[in-house]
Write a protein that holds these residues in place. Structure first.
Motif, PDB file in Angstrom:
ATOM      1  N   UNK A   1      27.871  51.108  62.857  1.00  0.00           N
ATOM      2  CA  UNK A   1      27.508  49.698  62.996  1.00  0.00           C
ATOM      3  C   UNK A   1      28.713  48.776  63.206  1.00  0.00           C
ATOM      4  N   UNK A   2      29.868  49.160  62.713  1.00  0.00           N
ATOM      5  CA  UNK A   2      31.010  48.246  62.633  1.00  0.00           C
ATOM      6  C   UNK A   2      32.191  48.720  63.470  1.00  0.00           C
ATOM      7  N   UNK A   3      32.993  47.779  63.902  1.00  0.00           N
ATOM      8  CA  UNK A   3      34.243  48.106  64.595  1.00  0.00           C
ATOM      9  C   UNK A   3      35.265  48.578  63.561  1.00  0.00           C
ATOM     10  N   UNK A   4      36.344  49.231  64.003  1.00  0.00           N
ATOM     11  CA  UNK A   4      37.374  49.678  63.052  1.00  0.00           C
ATOM     12  C   UNK A   4      37.904  48.550  62.166  1.00  0.00           C
ATOM     13  N   UNK A   5      38.114  47.366  62.747  1.00  0.00           N
ATOM     14  CA  UNK A   5      38.633  46.248  61.947  1.00  0.00           C
ATOM     15  C   UNK A   5      37.603  45.801  60.919  1.00  0.00           C
ATOM     16  N   UNK A   6      36.347  45.748  61.301  1.00  0.00           N
ATOM     17  CA  UNK A   6      35.294  45.384  60.357  1.00  0.00           C
ATOM     18  C   UNK A   6      35.172  46.430  59.261  1.00  0.00           C
ATOM     19  N   UNK A   7      35.362  47.676  59.619  1.00  0.00           N
ATOM     20  CA  UNK A   7      35.282  48.748  58.629  1.00  0.00           C
ATOM     21  C   UNK A   7      36.388  48.639  57.591  1.00  0.00           C
ATOM     22  N   UNK A   8      37.535  48.137  57.995  1.00  0.00           N
ATOM     23  CA  UNK A   8      38.633  47.956  57.028  1.00  0.00           C
ATOM     24  C   UNK A   8      38.342  46.812  56.067  1.00  0.00           C
ATOM     25  N   UNK A   9      37.455  45.917  56.451  1.00  0.00           N
ATOM     26  CA  UNK A   9      37.127  44.765  55.606  1.00  0.00           C
ATOM     27  C   UNK A   9      35.924  45.034  54.690  1.00  0.00           C
ATOM     28  N   UNK A  10      34.989  45.829  55.171  1.00  0.00           N
ATOM     29  CA  UNK A  10      33.664  45.887  54.566  1.00  0.00           C
ATOM     30  C   UNK A  10      33.673  46.253  53.089  1.00  0.00           C
ATOM     31  N   UNK A  11      34.544  47.168  52.673  1.00  0.00           N
ATOM     32  CA  UNK A  11      34.510  47.596  51.288  1.00  0.00           C
ATOM     33  C   UNK A  11      35.267  46.715  50.330  1.00  0.00           C
ATOM     34  N   UNK A  12      36.052  45.768  50.857  1.00  0.00           N
ATOM     35  CA  UNK A  12      36.971  45.014  50.008  1.00  0.00           C
ATOM     36  C   UNK A  12      36.536  43.588  49.716  1.00  0.00           C
ATOM     37  N   UNK A  13      35.547  43.082  50.432  1.00  0.00           N
ATOM     38  CA  UNK A  13      35.170  41.675  50.297  1.00  0.00           C
ATOM     39  C   UNK A  13      33.686  41.565  49.975  1.00  0.00           C
ATOM     40  N   UNK A  14      33.336  40.916  48.880  1.00  0.00           N
ATOM     41  CA  UNK A  14      31.939  40.896  48.425  1.00  0.00           C
ATOM     42  C   UNK A  14      30.973  40.234  49.394  1.00  0.00           C
TER      43      UNK A  14
END
Length: 444
Positions: free
Chosen positions: A359-372
């Motif tokens: 579903x997500x781009x690599x950059x979005x994947x780096x963000x997804x787990x860290x920001x509520x």
């Protein structure tokens, strides 16, 4: 006293040259976003964008629409610099830039927010009254002076930005230089300066100078005996940030602001030698004085309140991120997260695991787990995707752990809460975010 401070007429050379520099920088930021691939990575490739919550209706244009969008926005920057159809151009740029800011936060930057505020100010500034195509086409609008409230509005805005940025740095991970070390780690391959940036003494110098510069630069620029020293420090500070952190036009926009701190005659002698100099100092109180003071008062009250709102939300903002944005908390943390999403069919009870890479781009994947807020929004997105198939679902974040500033991973999201059917609270702590001390550290 107040009338003299705000409504005394002063030479408008600083505002005029700032308009030119501002327009050029806006154009470079817009065109540069296309050339560097920022538009493609951030707004074209993603299946959906993580907008500011409440602005999900702001979505990128389909196909190549965002390339056209940024080209048009850059062209408005050129028109601002030229002073052509100025009021229309600055309003259009402000609205377009604000829309881009709100429709995505994967590439969030405090400086993008500052550009909104400055553009909003410029809508009301008489910045096209000299050295503009508007004034050439309509000489009746030409003026060589401006009300002094224009200067002081800019100065106060910068004072708020820099002061809050300095105060925010006065916490453990900055004062022990740990976060600076982390920020410098991925600069090791920089030619010439890469190895230097890894030295502990450089981290200490950056940490101390960062706090002192942000705290003192505006007062030092206002006081004539220290103005030149502050100018030199500003040039060094902002060029260092531009080279090392590569944060777009912001360092140069910050340098452009300095024209408001020097005597108007000095700016006029440097940039507009043929311009008549205004030094009469007349006080002209406009009929809309009370409305102007009320608007400025309300605006700056909001600017003073936004950066401290996190103190009224439970837990540490470094952990929860609640109250971080719009607060001049710059380069204060490095976050990484791990997470798994499970979707449960509410009719059959069947569950399945979600691969975020689908579903997500690599950059979005780096963000997804860290920001509520990213986690919550992705759960909402999954809910809508399944709803299109007629399947009501619940979405859970499992094994969600976050590391802040290189510290051990800790449990981050309550795995028992159905995020798809939980509302986001803008003003209070969201209960699905676990306390920062919820369990023993879990090593990576």
């Amino acid at each position: 006293m107040l009338d003299r401070l705000l409504f005394r007429r002063i030479d408008n050379a600083p505002l005029i040259i700032f308009r030119v520099l501002f327009g050029v920088l806006c154009a470079l930021e817009s065109y540069g976003a296309i050339i560097t691939g920022w538009v493609r990575r951030t707004l074209v490739e993603p299946r959906f964008t993580f907008s500011f919550i409440g602005f999900e209706w702001l979505q990128p244009l389909p196909g190549n629409g965002m390339y056209v969008y940024f080209f048009v926005m850059g062209t408005f920057g050129v028109l601002i610099a030229l002073g052509y159809k100025y009021r229309f151009s600055i309003i259009a740029f402000t609205l377009m830039w604000t829309a881009v800011y709100l429709m995505q936060k994967t590439s969030y930057n405090n400086h993008y927010y500052l550009l909104i505020l400055v553009s909003g100010f410029m809508v009301f500034f008489p910045a096209n009254r000299y050295f503009s195509l508007d004034a050439k086409r309509n000489p009746s609008i030409k003026k060589i002076s401006m009300p002094s409230w224009v200067k002081w509005a800019v100065v106060l805005q910068l004072f708020i930005v820099y002061t809050y940025a300095s105060i925010a740095k006065m916490y453990g991970d900055w004062l022990d230089f740990g976060i600076i070390k982390i920020l410098m780690q991925d600069k090791a391959n920089y030619p010439i300066i890469g190895d230097l940036l890894q030295q502990p003494w450089v981290h200490k110098a950056v940490g101390v100078f960062g706090i002192l510069f942000d705290l003192l630069v505006v007062p030092a620029l206002l006081w004539k005996p220290t103005r030149k020293i502050a100018l030199i420090a500003s040039i060094f500070f902002h060029l260092f940030n531009s080279i090392v952190f590569q944060i777009g036009i912001f360092p140069y926009l910050s340098l452009a602001f300095i024209v408001f701190f020097f005597e108007p005659e000095t700016i006029r002698n440097i940039f507009f030698k043929k311009k008549s100099f205004y030094n009469e100092g007349n006080i002209e109180v406009p009929s809309y004085k009370n409305s102007l003071l009320a608007a400025l008062g309300l605006y700056f009250l909001i600017q003073l309140m936004l950066p401290v709102r996190h103190h009224f939300i439970a837990d540490d903002v470094l952990w929860t991120e609640e109250g971080h944005r719009l607060s001049w908390r710059m380069m204060l943390r490095s976050r990484s997260g791990k997470i798994q999403f499970k979707v449960r069919n509410n009719e059959t009870g069947k569950t399945e695991w979600i691969n975020t890479k689908d579903y997500l781009t690599p950059k979005q994947n780096r963000r997804i787990g860290a920001y509520p807020d990213f986690i919550w929004q992705f759960a909402q997105y999954l809910k809508k995707e399944y709803a299109k198939k007629g399947i009501p679902v619940s979405v859970y974040a499992l094994n969600a752990k976050v590391s802040v500033n290189g510290k051990p991973y800790r449990a981050f999201i309550d795995p028992q809460i159905d995020l798809a059917n939980t509302a986001w609270d803008h003003l209070r702590h969201n209960a699905f975010i676990l306390p920062s001390s919820v369990d023993d550290p879990v090593q990576n």
